[in-house]
Write an enzyme that holds these catalytic residues in place. Structure first.
Site, PDB file in Angstrom:
ATOM      1  N   GLN A 284      20.239 -63.559  19.996  1.00 61.76           N
ATOM      2  CA  GLN A 284      20.375 -63.540  21.453  1.00 61.76           C
ATOM      3  C   GLN A 284      19.033 -63.366  22.135  1.00 61.76           C
ATOM      4  O   GLN A 284      18.175 -62.604  21.680  1.00 61.76           O
ATOM      5  CB  GLN A 284      21.326 -62.421  21.877  1.00 61.76           C
ATOM      6  CG  GLN A 284      21.634 -62.399  23.367  1.00 61.76           C
ATOM      7  CD  GLN A 284      22.609 -61.289  23.731  1.00 61.76           C
ATOM      8  OE1 GLN A 284      23.279 -60.740  22.873  1.00 61.76           O
ATOM      9  NE2 GLN A 284      22.683 -60.965  25.005  1.00 61.76           N
TER      10      GLN A 284
ATOM     11  N   CYS B  38      26.085 -62.373  25.321  1.00 66.82           N
ATOM     12  CA  CYS B  38      26.631 -61.961  24.022  1.00 66.82           C
ATOM     13  C   CYS B  38      28.089 -62.372  23.888  1.00 66.82           C
ATOM     14  O   CYS B  38      28.569 -62.654  22.788  1.00 66.82           O
ATOM     15  CB  CYS B  38      26.493 -60.453  23.841  1.00 66.82           C
ATOM     16  SG  CYS B  38      27.335 -59.465  25.111  1.00 66.82           S
TER      17      CYS B  38
ATOM     18  N   HIS C 278      28.994 -54.445  25.092  1.00 68.34           N
ATOM     19  CA  HIS C 278      28.478 -55.533  24.259  1.00 68.34           C
ATOM     20  C   HIS C 278      29.623 -56.192  23.500  1.00 68.34           C
ATOM     21  O   HIS C 278      30.640 -55.565  23.197  1.00 68.34           O
ATOM     22  CB  HIS C 278      27.453 -54.957  23.276  1.00 68.34           C
ATOM     23  CG  HIS C 278      26.620 -55.975  22.571  1.00 68.34           C
ATOM     24  ND1 HIS C 278      25.996 -57.013  23.209  1.00 68.34           N
ATOM     25  CD2 HIS C 278      26.293 -56.103  21.244  1.00 68.34           C
ATOM     26  CE1 HIS C 278      25.314 -57.727  22.326  1.00 68.34           C
ATOM     27  NE2 HIS C 278      25.495 -57.202  21.116  1.00 68.34           N
TER      28      HIS C 278
ATOM     29  N   ASN D 188      26.601 -58.527  15.074  1.00 64.55           N
ATOM     30  CA  ASN D 188      25.983 -58.331  16.380  1.00 64.55           C
ATOM     31  C   ASN D 188      25.198 -59.589  16.759  1.00 64.55           C
ATOM     32  O   ASN D 188      24.289 -59.998  16.029  1.00 64.55           O
ATOM     33  CB  ASN D 188      25.043 -57.120  16.309  1.00 64.55           C
ATOM     34  CG  ASN D 188      24.415 -56.782  17.649  1.00 64.55           C
ATOM     35  OD1 ASN D 188      24.461 -57.556  18.601  1.00 64.55           O
ATOM     36  ND2 ASN D 188      23.801 -55.612  17.730  1.00 64.55           N
TER      37      ASN D 188
ATOM     38  N   TRP E  80      22.837 -60.013  18.606  1.00 67.34           N
ATOM     39  CA  TRP E  80      21.396 -59.805  18.696  1.00 67.34           C
ATOM     40  C   TRP E  80      20.692 -60.310  17.433  1.00 67.34           C
ATOM     41  O   TRP E  80      19.497 -60.592  17.460  1.00 67.34           O
ATOM     42  CB  TRP E  80      21.081 -58.314  18.872  1.00 67.34           C
ATOM     43  CG  TRP E  80      21.369 -57.796  20.254  1.00 67.34           C
ATOM     44  CD1 TRP E  80      21.830 -58.495  21.317  1.00 67.34           C
ATOM     45  CD2 TRP E  80      21.195 -56.453  20.691  1.00 67.34           C
ATOM     46  NE1 TRP E  80      21.968 -57.672  22.415  1.00 67.34           N
ATOM     47  CE2 TRP E  80      21.585 -56.401  22.061  1.00 67.34           C
ATOM     48  CE3 TRP E  80      20.766 -55.283  20.088  1.00 67.34           C
ATOM     49  CZ2 TRP E  80      21.541 -55.233  22.803  1.00 67.34           C
ATOM     50  CZ3 TRP E  80      20.722 -54.104  20.835  1.00 67.34           C
ATOM     51  CH2 TRP E  80      21.108 -54.091  22.191  1.00 67.34           C
TER      52      TRP E  80
END
Length: 703
Positions: free
Chosen positions: A131, A137, A292, A316, A318
């Site tokens: 990300q 997200c 998130h 995740n 990220w």
């Protein structure tokens, strides 16, 4: 017409009114004396029924044809530049960044960044995604789940493109929007701020599918800014065309583990999110990020100590940042797991993916999202031979039909569009109905706020069983309904016109136990309804004359060729010219002997409703309704008829055996509905009205 009430006028009760109206020769729906605002249903729309939408009817976003544009660029030796989503701050959005940073953005093609760029290297994986600065997200979590389900991925990411062959700076991706797959064309200029990707960036420097797909989705949504915050549930549906259901983990269903197991078994997309919208992207000491969205990438029960442990694998977007509690990478719990099992499951890398127990999952996360073509995740305990069917209705909400929760009354249900379905049988151990209602924003309002929408589920007696409301694009819920006839009534609290998509999914227990091969639970059962899966607008234009209207002869041809099913033609007969002339008279608000598109849309809605009811109430599939079935059909339609009126209807529209075929049923119901609401319109809430001789003759001679 003189509409004043004269003292000498005849007094009529609603019972006398309907008795007189039913015995009239003509068959039609709404009278010319009624203003358009007094009709029962102002909605104009069409219905689609059957299997999930295919890519055969692919729509071109902004009317851009990928193959044509690429060929044009190749022939001219140019790289494509997309004027509809340009390399400009307008495509970013005015509020995503401070103004000074907005003007520092640079747009670069992958060929400017890498000497040998690729769209895809070594397959598509969630680990390709990291990300960027944009808070999307919710979309990337759905995208991460998509990479695990190749049957959906191939729809979104076409294979006919790349940097090696026929490269012209142009790419395209597909998304599902309100009942249709849409092909979105982009150029490959990507936004950079201070030398870094503004959007998602790939883990491998010369692989660009994540960044380009994200750009196409930003174009579909109107800007990159419109990706900054959103609903994981929306992205799951946009990437699959499926149905999503969300489960609160703060008040989880008692069968949560069974739902997760069934979802994994039937290859669903899954995601989850944490609470804390006001503390978004705040990482706790335990590694979990507040506000998130995450992807659920696996769920399994493993032998642990002297029993079994249910653990869940989560990723995740990220691309880093993991849970630090029990069952995380390197936690002591893994020491008690068999080496072979540990080797198969544990990936000890800081790649954003981690395991946690089901108990910790419920403690740390707020919502679970599951999505598939049909609700196969509700098949737990019933995996053997279950299919799902779906009815789809795309229609228009009118402000006159907006009846929200605060001003609901049983009588108001009948003035909203109603969609009927019948539950023939059920297993009391599993859910059998899922209803999904989606609101559609206008094409020039991609960043519009969601309206508060919802739906009621009612029985024949208009008793409200369930009511669901939400300020989201997609309101979906699942139910366990006993056998019977139900109606779904979409509603909104807003006084605003907009389009909606309603989908009703029903479980079917029709598996033949003698068969060695059970039907696939992945595919919905196709319910053939050829007349329903066409737009009424297209049908109208095919039969309308040069003046964009249809007369009684054209209406007769249209109804017999398009609307009637084969078995209805053979058993109940075709629409006669006289019946079509009568139908037209009621819809003809201008009294000119023709129907406009708007008038035909209202008629089409009523015809499809009464076909649904007829098929539903014809329990023995004889092609006719007997007296008891006719009575049930009238109740299902939300109308009323006493025994005397019922007898007159059978005499007027039935055959020698007191049976009513489909075309006669339609004529009968349209007339009953019309005269009922004509009376209510004139009565203004009273039980009696006074009409002049002129008013009465106008009703019976033309309407």
């Amino acid at each position: 017409m003189d509409t004043s009430i004269q003292p000498s006028a005849e007094k009529l009760t609603i019972s006398k009114w309907c008795h007189a109206a039913i015995t009239e020769i003509s068959c039609q729906e709404r009278g010319t004396m009624l203003a358009p605002s007094s009709t029962l249903t102002l909605e104009q729309g069409w219905q689609k029924t059957g299997a999930m939408e295919s890519l055969q009817n692919l729509k071109k976003f902004n009317n851009q044809d990928f193959s044509h544009l690429r060929a044009l660029c190749l022939s001219q030796g140019l790289l494509f530049e997309d004027d509809t989503f340009p390399a400009h701050v307008n495509s970013i959005g005015p509020n995503l960044l401070p103004k000074d940073k907005l003007h520092q953005i640079q747009w670069k093609r992958p060929t400017e960044l890498q000497r040998n760029p690729y769209l895809i290297m070594d397959g598509v994986s969630r680990f390709d995604i990291m990300q960027g600065e944009i808070g999307d997200c919710w979309m990337l979590a759905a995208l991460g789940s998509l990479t695990l389900q190749k049957q959906f991925l191939e729809n979104v990411l076409p294979k006919d493109q790349g940097f090696q062959d026929n490269y012209a700076g142009i790419f395209h991706f597909r998304f599902w929007q309100y009942g249709d797959w849409v092909d979105v064309v982009i150029d490959d200029r990507l936004p950079f701020l201070n030398g870094r990707y503004l959007s998602v960036h790939p883990r491998t420097s010369n692989e660009f599918w994540p960044s380009l797909l994200e750009k196409a989705y930003a174009k579909l949504r109107g800007s990159y800014q419109n990706l900054h915050g959103g609903y994981l549930s929306d992205a799951l549906v946009d990437l699959t065309g499926g149905v999503q259901v969300q489960f609160s983990l703060k008040d989880p269903p008692p069968d949560l583990e069974e739902i997760l197991k069934a979802a994994a078994k039937s290859q669903c997309l899954m995601g989850c999110s944490t609470s804390g919208q006001l503390r978004r992207n705040i990482e706790l000491k335990n590694g979990i990020v507040q506000g998130h969205a995450y992807t659920i990438t696996g769920t399994v029960k493993i032998p642990y100590k002297n029993g079994w442990k249910h653990i869940i694998r989560i990723w995740n977007p990220w691309g880093h940042g993991e849970w630090k509690g029990p069952w995380s990478d390197g936690s002591p719990q893994w020491d008690r797991v068999e080496p072979k099992c540990r080797e198969d499951l544990l990936r000890n890398k800081d790649d954003g993916e981690f395991w946690m127990s089901c108990e910790n999952f419920q403690e740390q996360f707020s919502w679970l999202y599951i999505c598939n073509s049909t609700p196969t995740f509700l098949n737990f305990g019933d995996q053997h031979g279950t299919t799902w069917s779906v009815d789809r209705h795309i229609s228009l909400w009118s402000p006159a039909l907006a009846t929200g929760r605060n001003n609901y009354s049983p009588g108001a249900v009948s003035t909203n569009p109603q969609y009927f379905f019948k539950v023939p049988d059920y297993d009391p151990k599993t859910y059998n109905v899922v209803i999904s209602l989606m609101q559609k924003h206008a094409e020039d309002m991609q960043d519009a706020k969601n309206l508060k929408i919802g739906f009621f589920i009612t029985m024949k007696d208009s008793k409200v069983l369930k009511q669901i409301f939400s300020l989201t694009r997609d309101v979906t819920s699942y139910f366990l309904l006993s056998p019977g006839t139900y109606a779904v009534v979409p509603t909104t609290t807003e006084d605003q016109e907009f389009e909606f998509l309603l989908r009703i999914f029903m479980k079917n227990h029709d598996y033949n136990e003698t068969s060695n091969v059970p039907p696939s639970p992945e595919l919905p059962m196709d319910v053939p309804r050829q007349n329903q899966d066409r737009s009424y607008k297209a049908v109208f234009l095919r039969y309308a004359g040069q003046d964009s209207a249809i007369d009684a002869s054209q209406l007769q041809q249209l109804l017999n060729e398009v609307f009637l099913q084969d078995e209805m033609t053979s058993l109940g007969g075709r629409f006669s010219f006289d019946s079509c002339r009568g139908i037209l008279a009621l819809m003809d608000l201008n009294s000119n002997g023709q129907l406009t598109l708007q008038e035909f849309g209202i008629l089409w809605r009523s015809l499809t409703k009464y076909m649904d009811i007829f098929i539903m109430e014809d329990r023995n599939h004889s092609g006719f309704l007997d007296v008891s079935e006719l009575k049930s059909a009238i109740q299902t339609a939300g109308l009323a008829a006493d025994e005397q009126l019922l007898r007159l209807m059978v005499l007027r529209y039935g055959d020698a055996a007191r049976r009513i075929g489909f075309t006669d049923f339609v004529c009968c119901m349209l007339r009953l509905e019309t005269m009922t609401y004509a009376f209510q319109n004139l009565a203004g809430g009273r039980s009696q009205i006074l009409v002049t001789a002129k008013e009465w003759l106008t009703l019976v001679m033309y309407t």
